[in-house]
Write a protein that holds these residues in place. Structure first.
Motif, PDB file in Angstrom:
ATOM      1  N   ASP A 190       0.835  -1.198   0.000  1.00 44.06           N
ATOM      2  CA  ASP A 190       0.000   0.000   0.000  1.00 44.06           C
ATOM      3  C   ASP A 190       0.870   1.247   0.000  1.00 44.06           C
ATOM      4  N   SER A 191       0.420   2.261  -0.710  1.00 43.07           N
ATOM      5  CA  SER A 191       1.115   3.547  -0.700  1.00 43.07           C
ATOM      6  C   SER A 191       0.820   4.281   0.602  1.00 43.07           C
ATOM      7  N   ASP A 192       1.437   5.435   0.762  1.00 42.96           N
ATOM      8  CA  ASP A 192       1.108   6.304   1.896  1.00 42.96           C
ATOM      9  C   ASP A 192      -0.359   6.725   1.806  1.00 42.96           C
ATOM     10  N   LYS A 193      -0.999   6.885   2.952  1.00 48.69           N
ATOM     11  CA  LYS A 193      -2.357   7.412   2.991  1.00 48.69           C
ATOM     12  C   LYS A 193      -2.286   8.931   3.106  1.00 48.69           C
ATOM     13  N   ILE A 194      -2.979   9.600   2.191  1.00 47.02           N
ATOM     14  CA  ILE A 194      -2.910  11.072   2.158  1.00 47.02           C
ATOM     15  C   ILE A 194      -4.324  11.644   2.225  1.00 47.02           C
ATOM     16  N   GLU A 195      -4.406  12.898   2.649  1.00 45.60           N
ATOM     17  CA  GLU A 195      -5.693  13.581   2.778  1.00 45.60           C
ATOM     18  C   GLU A 195      -5.899  14.534   1.609  1.00 45.60           C
ATOM     19  N   VAL A 196      -7.103  14.500   1.058  1.00 42.99           N
ATOM     20  CA  VAL A 196      -7.521  15.445   0.030  1.00 42.99           C
ATOM     21  C   VAL A 196      -8.645  16.286   0.611  1.00 42.99           C
ATOM     22  N   VAL A 197      -8.410  17.582   0.695  1.00 41.48           N
ATOM     23  CA  VAL A 197      -9.379  18.511   1.274  1.00 41.48           C
ATOM     24  C   VAL A 197      -9.959  19.358   0.155  1.00 41.48           C
ATOM     25  N   ILE A 198     -11.274  19.421   0.093  1.00 41.64           N
ATOM     26  CA  ILE A 198     -11.963  20.205  -0.939  1.00 41.64           C
ATOM     27  C   ILE A 198     -12.656  21.385  -0.276  1.00 41.64           C
ATOM     28  N   GLY A 199     -12.434  22.558  -0.782  1.00 35.50           N
ATOM     29  CA  GLY A 199     -13.074  23.756  -0.240  1.00 35.50           C
ATOM     30  C   GLY A 199     -12.164  24.930  -0.416  1.00 35.50           C
ATOM     31  N   ARG A 200     -12.639  26.071   0.007  1.00 40.74           N
ATOM     32  CA  ARG A 200     -11.806  27.270  -0.076  1.00 40.74           C
ATOM     33  C   ARG A 200     -10.659  27.171   0.929  1.00 40.74           C
TER      34      ARG A 200
END
Length: 722
Positions: A190-200
């Motif tokens: 498994d790759s690193d787990k990363i966060e994707v944040v959507i918004g201003r």
């Protein structure tokens, strides 16, 4: 991309025999796996820069006796620091197994003992605004070749089986924790787990306590809840059917006609056009943009052949070559950018076309970034990579999208809510379930609806010019009476079926009793209009090819349909011929009158001219063109290929559902349709009547007799937009 110095051999360090072998494999590779595809993959990685001139120099190597474009490209990549691991990632993305095996067996993969599976490129966390593009990349090497599966919040993602996962237009629903599971038949990782944040993006704003209290004032909250208004509403509707080099379509004529009538009920100024060439489409867009202004609601609807590459949608003109590329088409995203410059209040795009990849157009457009606005809505008739279908009803066709959209378009709801309900309705259609589903993309934050009222900002020069511009495109000649020397009087009337299609009808309103035989017809039309004499002066509108307005035209006339009025270069001048006989004679008498009705409807705008502005939508398509042998400066001959999904025999088969339901009754969990679903390739000319429309056709005759036969029998033809 993997960084140099991580135990990976520089590409420039490969032995010449190995480079030669790789070059041979790339030179003779199948489409999608050749040197141009490798160049595109390397260039899009962001670390290796390749200019159009670089690619042109590689291409010209074919002119040398033993020259190899692939050898030249590999040397160029090596000189610019590309590593063997990176090359393997590019080849894995292209699924070029033979080249990968060549590298693996060469022993060149230092730092990878036993060719173990290893993740070289980890995905990176991202913070994006709504409407941005999400691109996540995971790179791995190993033997056997690794496979990929992306996850979000623990669930596997559809279309997530490549090393790059992309969402071209993100919404809040795309926020979450992402990672990639990499595996082969021997091991997995498994790759690193990363966060994707959507918004201003979070921004600190200094404010006083008074400012904070102002935010809570009731009047401000009341203002926020107030219904939005439009300063005006304008729509451009284009339906392309009669393609010169591609399969003919049926549904766009009916779809554009019905949508025109619905939008007029919502107070839209509608320009509806059929069968436009590339310059005509570009000029029509220019004229449409002239109607836009601050706060205006702008709607663009397109039905016809189309495709989607790298997140950009392209509308295909009727004169597009076979095959076509982005330079021959109109880019929807570029039109959106120009609309944003007008500070419009709402931008709605309804695209009733296929979104399959055009595998023979690998041009990557360089588009300026769109403004971050909260007023964009895309309604795609089908999902990315899928086809759009049309359905035959009484012999005439509706697109599946339009069939369900027209039932809800007048509802007073936020446009995204309305489209969501249309999507649910489409999901109940058994004929297209699993084949076509409406996709909605939106950055709309306010509760804006197509039913919002118009509130003029005053009689500004802009609004006056806008009204004049629209009115110019919809002026019909006035009805007239022609007196002939023999005492016969003929009425000449005109009706608009579309903004570029006009019906001329003639009838005898006065005939002296001594004349026993009398008939009149129109002839001698400009060659620009290409009027077929066999389809002119017919006893019914349907015989002329006009199936949509017959109920609104006077009866007992002769009808002539003039299409493609945008091609009219001069005034519309034609001849009215009168043939009559007196009793007891065998001779037919003739009288002729020439009639000049000026430039009717869209002819006033001169869309037939060349590109009218320097702001050409084509400009971006020529930048960064990956095919140097297609450039004017290249001496290499151009090669064209017909995409496989354009082949006449590539259409799916016929699907016959078991249920039967009336068109007028909506059944739960079922669509109101039954019959044959057919792709938009195998379509002939349509001739039967159509269902009743919502708004009468424009006509210059005040006495309109209504007579129309409704049919609830349905027949479906499975038809696709390219």
């Amino acid at each position: 991309m993997a960084e140099p110095g991580r135990g990976s051999l520089p590409l420039s360090g490969l032995a010449p025999p190995l480079l030669r072998r790789l070059s041979e494999l790339l030179d003779r590779a199948a489409p999608g796996k050749g040197w141009r595809d490798l160049a595109q993959r390397a260039g899009s990685s962001g670390r290796v820069r390749l200019s159009p001139l670089d690619l042109e120099q590689c291409s010209l190597k074919v002119l040398e006796p033993e020259g190899s474009p692939s050898w030249s490209l590999l040397k160029l990549l090596g000189d610019r620091g590309c590593t063997v691991v990176e090359l393997m990632q590019f080849l894995q993305a292209l699924e070029h197994t033979e080249a990968l095996q060549c590298l693996s067996h060469s022993g060149s993969l230092t730092g990878l003992p036993g060719n173990k599976l290893r993740i070289c490129v980890q995905p990176q966390a991202q913070s994006l605004a709504v409407g941005g593009a999400l691109v996540l990349e995971c790179g791995a090497v190993g033997n056997p070749i690794p496979q990929y599966q992306w996850f979000r919040n623990g669930f596997p993602l559809a279309n997530g089986s490549k090393n790059v996962y992309m969402v071209t237009y993100v919404d809040v629903e795309h926020q979450g924790t992402y990672w990639c599971h990499v595996f082969n038949d021997q091991e997995d990782e498994d790759s690193d787990k990363i966060e994707v944040v959507i918004g201003r993006k979070a921004m600190a704003v200094e404010c006083s306590e008074e400012d904070l209290s102002d935010l809570q004032k009731p009047e401000l909250q009341e203002q926020a809840d107030h219904r939005p208004v439009a300063t005006d509403k304008v729509a451009l509707l284009i339906g392309n059917m009669s393609y010169w080099n591609h399969p003919q379509l049926k549904a766009p004529m009916v779809d554009v006609y019905e949508l025109t009538n619905l939008l007029r009920q919502l107070d839209f100024k509608v320009v509806s056009l059929l069968d436009l060439t590339e310059p005509e489409m570009r000029n029509a867009v220019d004229e449409f943009l002239l109607l836009l202004d601050k706060g205006v609601y702008g709607l663009l609807y397109y039905a016809g052949h189309g495709y989607e590459n790298y997140g950009n949608s392209f509308m295909v003109p009727i004169d597009a070559p076979n095959p076509y590329r982005s330079a021959n088409c109109l880019c929807v995203q570029n039109i959106l950018k120009r609309m944003q410059e007008k500070e419009t209040g709402l931008n709605v795009f309804l695209l009733d076309m296929c979104r399959k990849r055009n595998e023979y157009d690998d041009t990557i457009l360089i588009l300026d970034a769109l403004k971050v606005t909260a007023n964009i809505v895309f309604g795609y008739a089908t999902c990315q990579g899928a086809e759009a279908f049309e359905i035959q009803q009484s012999g005439l066709a509706n697109g599946i999208f339009m069939k369900f959209l027209k039932d809800r378009l007048l509802e007073d709801k936020k446009i995204t809510v309305l489209l969501d309900e249309v999507a649910e309705d489409m999901g109940k259609c058994h004929l297209t379930k699993g084949k076509q589903a409406l996709e909605i993309r939106s950055s709309l934050s306010e509760k804006r609806a197509l039913t919002d009222p118009i509130q003029q900002t005053g009689s500004s020069a802009e609004s006056q010019a806008r009204n004049l511009q629209w009115a110019k495109a919809h002026e019909l000649p006035e009805s007239m009476y022609l007196e002939f020397k023999c005492g016969v009087q003929i009425q000449l009337g005109f009706a608009a079926e579309f903004s570029n299609v006009m019906i001329i009808y003639t009838r005898i309103v006065k005939q002296p009793p001594e004349i026993v035989v009398c008939r009149a017809y129109v002839t001698d039309f400009a060659l620009d209009l290409d009027v077929d004499p066999k389809e002119a002066n017919r006893g019914t509108p349907e015989e002329t090819g006009s199936y949509l307005v017959s109920k609104d035209l006077p009866k007992h006339c002769l009808y002539t349909r003039l299409s493609s009025l945008q091609k009219l270069r001069e005034h519309l001048i034609f001849t009215v011929c009168l043939h009559y006989e007196y009793p007891g004679t065998e001779y037919t008498m003739d009288e002729r009158k020439e009639v000049n009705v000026g430039k009717p409807l869209i002819a006033k705008l001169g869309l037939h001219h060349g590109f009218k502005t320097n702001n050409c939508l084509q400009t971006c398509c020529l930048a960064n063109n990956r095919f140097p042998n297609h450039m004017e400066s290249s001496p290499v001959a151009t090669e064209y290929f017909l995409p496989s999904h354009c082949q006449p025999n590539s259409c799916p088969g016929i699907y016959l559902p078991n249920h039967v339901c009336s068109d007028s009754i909506r059944q739960p969990e079922a669509c109101s349709c039954n019959g044959i679903l057919a792709s938009r390739h195998e379509v002939g000319n349509c001739q039967p009547p159509v269902e009743e429309s919502n708004v009468p056709v424009e006509t210059t005759d005040d006495t309109v007799e209504l007579e129309f036969l409704l049919s609830d029998k349905l027949r479906f033809s499975k038809q696709q937009y390219l």
